[in-house]
Design an enzyme around this catalytic site. Structure first.
Site, PDB file in Angstrom:
ATOM      1  N   LYS A   1      -6.771 -33.680 -76.269  1.00 54.53           N
ATOM      2  CA  LYS A   1      -6.973 -32.420 -76.999  1.00 54.53           C
ATOM      3  C   LYS A   1      -7.575 -31.366 -76.070  1.00 54.53           C
ATOM      4  O   LYS A   1      -8.108 -31.708 -75.005  1.00 54.53           O
ATOM      5  CB  LYS A   1      -7.920 -32.671 -78.169  1.00 54.53           C
ATOM      6  CG  LYS A   1      -9.268 -33.206 -77.711  1.00 54.53           C
ATOM      7  CD  LYS A   1     -10.104 -33.706 -78.871  1.00 54.53           C
ATOM      8  CE  LYS A   1     -11.409 -34.264 -78.353  1.00 54.53           C
ATOM      9  NZ  LYS A   1     -12.154 -34.982 -79.362  1.00 54.53           N
TER      10      LYS A   1
ATOM     11  N   TYR B   1     -25.228  -6.064 -61.311  1.00 62.15           N
ATOM     12  CA  TYR B   1     -25.514  -5.287 -62.528  1.00 62.15           C
ATOM     13  C   TYR B   1     -26.974  -5.432 -62.929  1.00 62.15           C
ATOM     14  O   TYR B   1     -27.527  -6.527 -62.896  1.00 62.15           O
ATOM     15  CB  TYR B   1     -24.685  -5.815 -63.700  1.00 62.15           C
ATOM     16  CG  TYR B   1     -23.234  -5.411 -63.660  1.00 62.15           C
ATOM     17  CD1 TYR B   1     -22.862  -4.063 -63.717  1.00 62.15           C
ATOM     18  CD2 TYR B   1     -22.237  -6.373 -63.610  1.00 62.15           C
ATOM     19  CE1 TYR B   1     -21.525  -3.703 -63.696  1.00 62.15           C
ATOM     20  CE2 TYR B   1     -20.905  -6.025 -63.597  1.00 62.15           C
ATOM     21  CZ  TYR B   1     -20.552  -4.682 -63.637  1.00 62.15           C
ATOM     22  OH  TYR B   1     -19.245  -4.327 -63.627  1.00 62.15           O
TER      23      TYR B   1
END
Ligand SMILES: *Cc1c(COP(=O)(O)O)cnc(C)c1O
Length: 834
Positions: A502, A728
């Site tokens: 999965k 940043y």
């Protein structure tokens, strides 16, 4: 030349049946890899989990007529076969090949040690191929099975043999010694890794030394202190003394006196110059086109062999300069126009071609299999018979299209043109092919690119592969296979295995992984959603697939593609039943999920009578399995909960099964439970994260191999002064002069943003570099002030063998599952087989 009669004599077996004695050329151990039925001898191996005798009938139907067996079999099913009975088939294999080895009186080099075996073997081949017709182990065939297959290749035309030997537990080397019987030995080095199976490092070294019991010369590096001690003890016992038999030592060292005393090692940008004093008399030097420590060590081992063989210093120098990288692995990459590309463009001989073709054959995802092949520069065999054998291999392995490049192979066109359904094209040179290259001619194909070094097929690889960004996730398919086998070995006989693929196989891929699992005989696959299952079906995966979240909107796809839904509530049961009925189907396979304590999905105990009633009212549905999920199987503190879930499951599944009146598969164990709760293995287990190399128990951790490596590169280096800030928000400030590396990975690739400012670290040249500043979308910065050798373009390991995804996940306060499944799809996956 062998036939069943002569082989029976060698094995001192019993000929249960004889019907004529065709010549035997090939040993067949893996029924899936059969190429030449008429001339193969099948030796079915028996392990705790698998008994290959079961494949005999299938092989007999396909034309195999020679067998060595260790069980009584129904002879009437094999009326035209020769059958030899022995006590133990693995021992018989070893005895047969040991006999074969004794027929040759040429120098045989045996290589063992922790690292470098395959590279040294391949480099010796590069260095000596002009002087000797060499036979060598294909790839890293060095196991109890790989060694016999390697040595069996010895033919009268060979002048030198080079074989590697690897072991995983005590008692194994004595077998390999008899088969290889090396005259010259190389002990590469000894590492701490993989101590599994051994009490300590000395035991491991001594076991490996068994390989050289009958050798005349042993080459080793004195700088590994424990190795040196063990070798000296071994030498005192078995070494040459005066006129007696026994081995001599040829030692080398970078630190102390030795036969080959390395005096200087000078690294440049691309090359390393090495000087040495040989036997205290000759000053010698070489230069190699590598700068890493591993390559330097491997090259010195090769140097020692060349000196021992008496080669001239100038010849050694010339050839050392030309050493080239060894591709130890088969890579599977996304190609242009929906193709898959297997690039194996560094070497070519029959052995490695067969391995590459097996890997090609495993690929189901495209309708066409194509091979781009160069001349095979292998002396000895007549050209015509060589290419006839290649042509017949291509046919056996289901190749539909051949692009052949080279004068020799083009001369033998006829061999290939007579194969039905094989499209062929011939070119004299790689340049000629590249000039005429038209990308539109390649569509939905799996393409194997396989050429001898001089043909430079890496240039063809570049044309066919999709351009990848510099951030890639490498998936080691051999490691997945290894991990699956580790769990299989823990299962009780008859217990099946469902592999959980999965979420894009926990982030690692879809059909690439499923193909491998299908090949390795896993019984079931499970996906989360129907579309994941559809993708696997479209890629040619035929094994049963369970869908854990079958949404009503996908029921039609489930029916159409033969997927098997997990049914976890009355509502979904009734809806699905209606759909099956409308489609006019009956006995459609479903899986019943029981809730035994997780409280997520599933029927509860009180629902069982009604559930049974619905299921037995008609024949629309057939219950394939009943299962439940454990909430805390990895946690010793929660073992009583796990056992309670187990008891409840046993009780509920028993009740349901009784009402159904037929046998169903019951399963409750996930990865962690397989080792920790063997009593809960029942009829099947569901293996998830363990397959990808992660298990919380110490015992399993030691057995598993790393599967995924996330790597990127340095885009730019910057030199900062005290007070400069980074990124940043200017959240990090240099305290003094600092060097910062900007790397090409950010949170959009799945690198957690919370690993800012020192929480996360990456590996550059084996050293940890902390994240500085915040993690941006596509980039982040690392402090590399303490790694002066870092350069722009260098590789950066985000996680892998030496920096585990588990450790990274603890830094980010999460679990490996989240990191692995969070790596975004824009990060290209590259698959490889070792
Ligand atoms: C994911 C999953 C597994 C596998 O769990 P691991 O811990 O990865 O082994 C097993 N069963 C079910 C129902 C699952 O959803």
């Amino acid at each position: 030349m062998y036939n069943a009669e002569s082989i029976n004599k060698i094995l001192k077996g019993e000929l249960l049946q004889q019907t004529g004695f065709p010549e035997i050329e090939h040993l067949l151990l893996d029924s899936r890899k059969m190429s030449f039925p008429e001339t193969s001898l099948f030796i079915p191996l028996v392990s705790a989990r698998r008994n290959a005798h079961q494949y005999m009938e299938e092989l007999y139907r396909k034309g195999v007529s020679n067998f060595v067996v260790s069980e009584q079999i129904a002879l009437e099913n094999f009326p035209k076969a020769n059958i030899i009975l022995v006590k133990d088939t693995l021992q018989a294999l070893h005895a047969l090949v040991a006999y074969h080895r004794q027929q040759f009186h040429i120098p045989v080099i045996g290589i063992t040690g922790s690292n470098g075996k395959t590279i040294i073997k391949e480099w010796l081949y590069q260095l000596l191929e002009k002087d000797y017709n060499i036979v060598r182990s294909p790839k890293s065939y060095n196991s109890q099975i790989g060694v016999p297959l390697s040595v069996w290749q010895m033919k009268p035309e060979h002048q030198l043999a080079i074989f590697e030997a690897g072991i995983s537990q005590p008692g194994e080397m004595v077998n390999l010694e008899k088969i290889i019987r090396p005259n010259i030995g190389i002990f590469t080095n000894i590492g701490e890794a993989h101590n599994e199976g051994f009490l300590n490092i000395r035991q491991k070294i001594n076991e490996k030394l068994v390989l050289f019991a009958k050798s005349e010369l042993l080459i080793y590096c004195k700088d590994y202190l424990v190795l040196n001690e063990c070798v000296l003890t071994f030498h005192a016992q078995f070494g040459k003394k005066d006129n007696q038999e026994g081995h001599q030592l040829l030692s080398w060292s970078r630190k102390t006196d030795a036969d080959l005393r390395i005096t200087t090692v000078e690294k440049g940008d691309t090359h390393t110059s090495i000087e040495a004093l040989y036997k205290q008399a000759h000053t010698l030097s070489i230069r190699i086109p590598f700068v890493d420590e591993g390559s330097i060590e491997n090259a010195i081992h090769c140097w020692a062999i060349m000196l021992h063989l008496g080669m001239e210093a100038t010849v050694i120098q010339q050839r050392m300069e030309l050493l080239s990288n060894i591709a130890m692995r088969l890579e599977l990459k996304q190609g242009i126009n929906n193709c898959s590309v297997i690039n194996d463009s560094y070497s070519l001989d029959l052995g490695s071609l067969t391995i590459a073709l097996d890997f090609l054959q495993q690929q189901q995802q495209h309708p066409t299999r194509t091979v781009i092949l160069s001349d095979i520069l292998q002396s000895g065999k007549g050209e015509a018979s060589l290419y006839e054998e290649v042509a017949s291999l291509l046919q056996k392995k289901g190749v539909q299209k051949l692009i052949a490049i080279g004068k020799n192979i083009s001369r033998e066109k006829k061999c290939f043109q007579q194969i039905p359904d094989l499209k062929t094209q011939f070119f004299n040179t790689t340049d000629e092919f590249i000039q005429q290259f038209n990308s539109a001619e390649f569509q939905h194909e799996t393409i194997l690119v396989k050429g001898a070094r001089v043909f430079e097929f890496e240039r063809i690889g570049k044309l066919l592969e999709q351009k990848a960004h510099q951030t890639i996730l490498e998936i080691n398919l051999s490691a997945i296979a290894h991990n699956v086998q580790q769990y299989q070995a823990l299962l009780k006989p008859g217990t099946r295995l469902m592999a959980m693929v999965k979420a894009f196989s926990y982030g690692s891929g879809s059909f690439e992984i499923a193909n491998l699992l299908q090949f390795h005989g896993v019984d079931y696959l499970a996906v989360a959603y129907a579309d994941e299952g559809v993708e696997l079906r479209r890629a040619g995966i035929t094994m049963p697939i369970m869908v854990m979240n079958p949404e009503p909107s996908t029921f039609d796809a489930i029916l159409h593609w033969n997927l098997e839904p997990e049914i976890y509530s009355m509502q979904i049961l009734l809806q699905f039943e209606e759909e099956v009925s409308a489609a006019g189907k009956t006995q459609f396979p479903i899986h019943i999920k029981l809730d035994t304590g997780m409280h997520r999905l599933g029927f509860e105990k009180k629902h069982i009578p009604e559930l049974a009633k619905i299921l037995t009212e008609n024949t629309l549905l057939k219950v394939q399995s009943i299962f439940s999920h454990l909430a805390a199987s990895e946690d010793p503190a929660k073992d009583s909960l796990t056992q309670q879930q187990g008891r409840l499951f046993f009780d509920m599944s028993h009740e349901l099964q009784k009402a159904l009146g037929y046998a169903v598969i019951r399963h409750i164990s996930n990865s962690a439970a397989i080792a920790r709760h063997p009593d809960l293995q029942l009829d099947m287990v569901r293996l998830g994260i363990g397959m990808y190399g992660i298990d919380s128990s110490k015992e399993m951790k030691d057995k598993l191999r790393n599967v995924s490596t996330l790597k990127t590169t340095i885009a730019q280096l910057k030199h900062l002064e005290a007070g400069d800030t980074v990124g940043y928000g200017a959240t990090w400030e240099a305290k003094g002069p600092a060097t910062i590396a900007t790397v090409r990975i950010g949170y959009a690739d799945g690198y957690p943003r919370r690993l800012a400012n020192g929480k996360g670290k990456m590996l550059i040249h084996g050293k940890l570099a902390p994240v500085v500043g915040v993690v941006a979308m596509d980039m982040l910065m690392l402090d590399v002030t303490h790694i002066p050798e870092a350069m722009e373009g260098d590789e950066v390991i985000v996680f892998g063998q030496d920096l585990s995804v588990h450790l990274l996940s603890t830094w980010a306060d999460t679990i490996p599952y989240e990191i692995l499944t969070g790596i975004s799809q824009r990060v290209k996956r590259v698959y490889f087989q070792e």
